[in-house]
Motif scaffolding. Structure first.
Motif, mmCIF file in Angstrom:
data_model
loop_
_atom_site.group_PDB
_atom_site.id
_atom_site.type_symbol
_atom_site.label_atom_id
_atom_site.label_comp_id
_atom_site.label_asym_id
_atom_site.label_seq_id
_atom_site.Cartn_x
_atom_site.Cartn_y
_atom_site.Cartn_z
ATOM 1 N N UNK A 230 2.784 38.153 -11.562
ATOM 2 C CA UNK A 230 1.330 38.014 -11.592
ATOM 3 C C UNK A 230 0.834 37.471 -12.922
ATOM 4 N N UNK A 231 1.516 37.831 -14.004
ATOM 5 C CA UNK A 231 1.130 37.384 -15.342
ATOM 6 C C UNK A 231 1.736 36.029 -15.711
ATOM 7 N N UNK A 232 2.884 35.710 -15.146
ATOM 8 C CA UNK A 232 3.585 34.467 -15.480
ATOM 9 C C UNK A 232 4.212 33.873 -14.220
ATOM 10 N N UNK A 233 3.389 33.401 -13.283
ATOM 11 C CA UNK A 233 3.929 32.899 -12.008
ATOM 12 C C UNK A 233 4.863 31.701 -12.172
ATOM 13 N N UNK A 234 4.730 30.979 -13.276
ATOM 14 C CA UNK A 234 5.597 29.815 -13.513
ATOM 15 C C UNK A 234 7.048 30.204 -13.758
ATOM 16 N N UNK A 235 7.308 31.482 -13.985
ATOM 17 C CA UNK A 235 8.673 31.950 -14.247
ATOM 18 C C UNK A 235 9.261 32.762 -13.094
ATOM 19 N N UNK A 236 8.589 32.806 -11.964
ATOM 20 C CA UNK A 236 9.030 33.640 -10.834
ATOM 21 C C UNK A 236 10.445 33.300 -10.371
ATOM 22 N N UNK A 237 10.697 32.024 -10.117
ATOM 23 C CA UNK A 237 12.019 31.614 -9.642
ATOM 24 C C UNK A 237 13.087 31.940 -10.669
ATOM 25 N N UNK A 238 12.839 31.609 -11.922
ATOM 26 C CA UNK A 238 13.811 31.850 -12.989
ATOM 27 C C UNK A 238 14.076 33.344 -13.159
ATOM 28 N N UNK A 239 13.030 34.157 -13.086
ATOM 29 C CA UNK A 239 13.196 35.598 -13.237
ATOM 30 C C UNK A 239 14.163 36.147 -12.202
ATOM 31 N N UNK A 240 13.983 35.753 -10.963
ATOM 32 C CA UNK A 240 14.767 36.325 -9.864
ATOM 33 C C UNK A 240 16.149 35.681 -9.725
ATOM 34 N N UNK A 241 16.240 34.370 -9.953
ATOM 35 C CA UNK A 241 17.510 33.680 -9.681
ATOM 36 C C UNK A 241 18.221 33.139 -10.913
ATOM 37 N N UNK B 2 6.962 23.273 -10.680
ATOM 38 C CA UNK B 2 6.224 24.117 -11.617
ATOM 39 C C UNK B 2 6.933 25.416 -11.958
ATOM 40 N N UNK B 3 8.192 25.532 -11.584
ATOM 41 C CA UNK B 3 8.970 26.741 -11.864
ATOM 42 C C UNK B 3 9.919 26.464 -13.028
ATOM 43 N N UNK B 4 9.596 27.025 -14.179
ATOM 44 C CA UNK B 4 10.366 26.779 -15.389
ATOM 45 C C UNK B 4 10.867 28.094 -15.964
ATOM 46 N N UNK B 5 11.295 28.049 -17.200
ATOM 47 C CA UNK B 5 11.726 29.236 -17.934
ATOM 48 C C UNK B 5 11.101 29.174 -19.317
ATOM 49 N N UNK C 149 10.708 46.664 -8.274
ATOM 50 C CA UNK C 149 9.803 45.764 -7.559
ATOM 51 C C UNK C 149 8.427 45.693 -8.216
ATOM 52 N N UNK C 150 7.891 46.830 -8.672
ATOM 53 C CA UNK C 150 6.583 46.828 -9.329
ATOM 54 C C UNK C 150 6.596 46.002 -10.611
ATOM 55 N N UNK C 151 7.697 46.102 -11.365
ATOM 56 C CA UNK C 151 7.828 45.309 -12.591
ATOM 57 C C UNK C 151 7.822 43.821 -12.274
#
Length: 131
Positions: free
Chosen positions: A91-102, A110-113, A83-85
């Motif tokens: 926090x450093x790359x919010x545009x990749x949040x959705x892609x990172x998790x799903x 605004x959610x890309x990879x 979770x901390x990672x």
């Protein structure tokens, strides 16, 4: 009463069709992965973000306060993403949040990879008034 259908009760014509569909899916997935880098899990996507943003373990330690040895271990497969990672990279790359998790993107939100952004940057620019 059984609520699932036993494989032996599937008519042969349907079983053959199912196997054909599975085979086609596997071939398509294989070919897609040959042309595009496939990220099968969150750790691989996490590493792709680090590489795209050129974030070293030392830089991550400076930006997040998380010990660089933990970043090294994560990159080398010595530990699982936690979770901390996830909070740190989002926090450093919010545009990749959705892609990172799903593994999914939503460019309209605004959610890309990293690959999406790379491909977009290689498209010819469309400036107003140009032919």
């Amino acid at each position: 009463m059984h609520t699932h259908l036993a494989v032996s009760k599937i008519p042969a014509i349907f079983a053959g069709s199912i196997l054909t569909i599975i085979g086609v899916r596997n071939i398509l997935t294989s070919n897609i992965c040959r042309f595009f880098r496939c990220f099968r899990n969150m750790r691989e996507r996490f590493i792709a973000i680090l590489e795209h943003k050129k974030l070293t373990a030392k830089k991550l330690e400076q930006l997040t306060g998380i010990d660089r040895e933990k970043w090294y271990a994560l990159r080398k497969g010595g530990r699982r993403i936690n979770e901390d990672d996830i909070k740190a990279i989002v926090g450093l790359a919010p545009e990749y949040a959705l892609w990172l998790v799903t593994g999914n993107t939503a460019p309209e939100s605004g959610q890309t990879s990293p690959e999406y952004d790379e491909a977009l940057s290689k498209l010819p620019s469309q400036s107003a008034g140009s032919n």
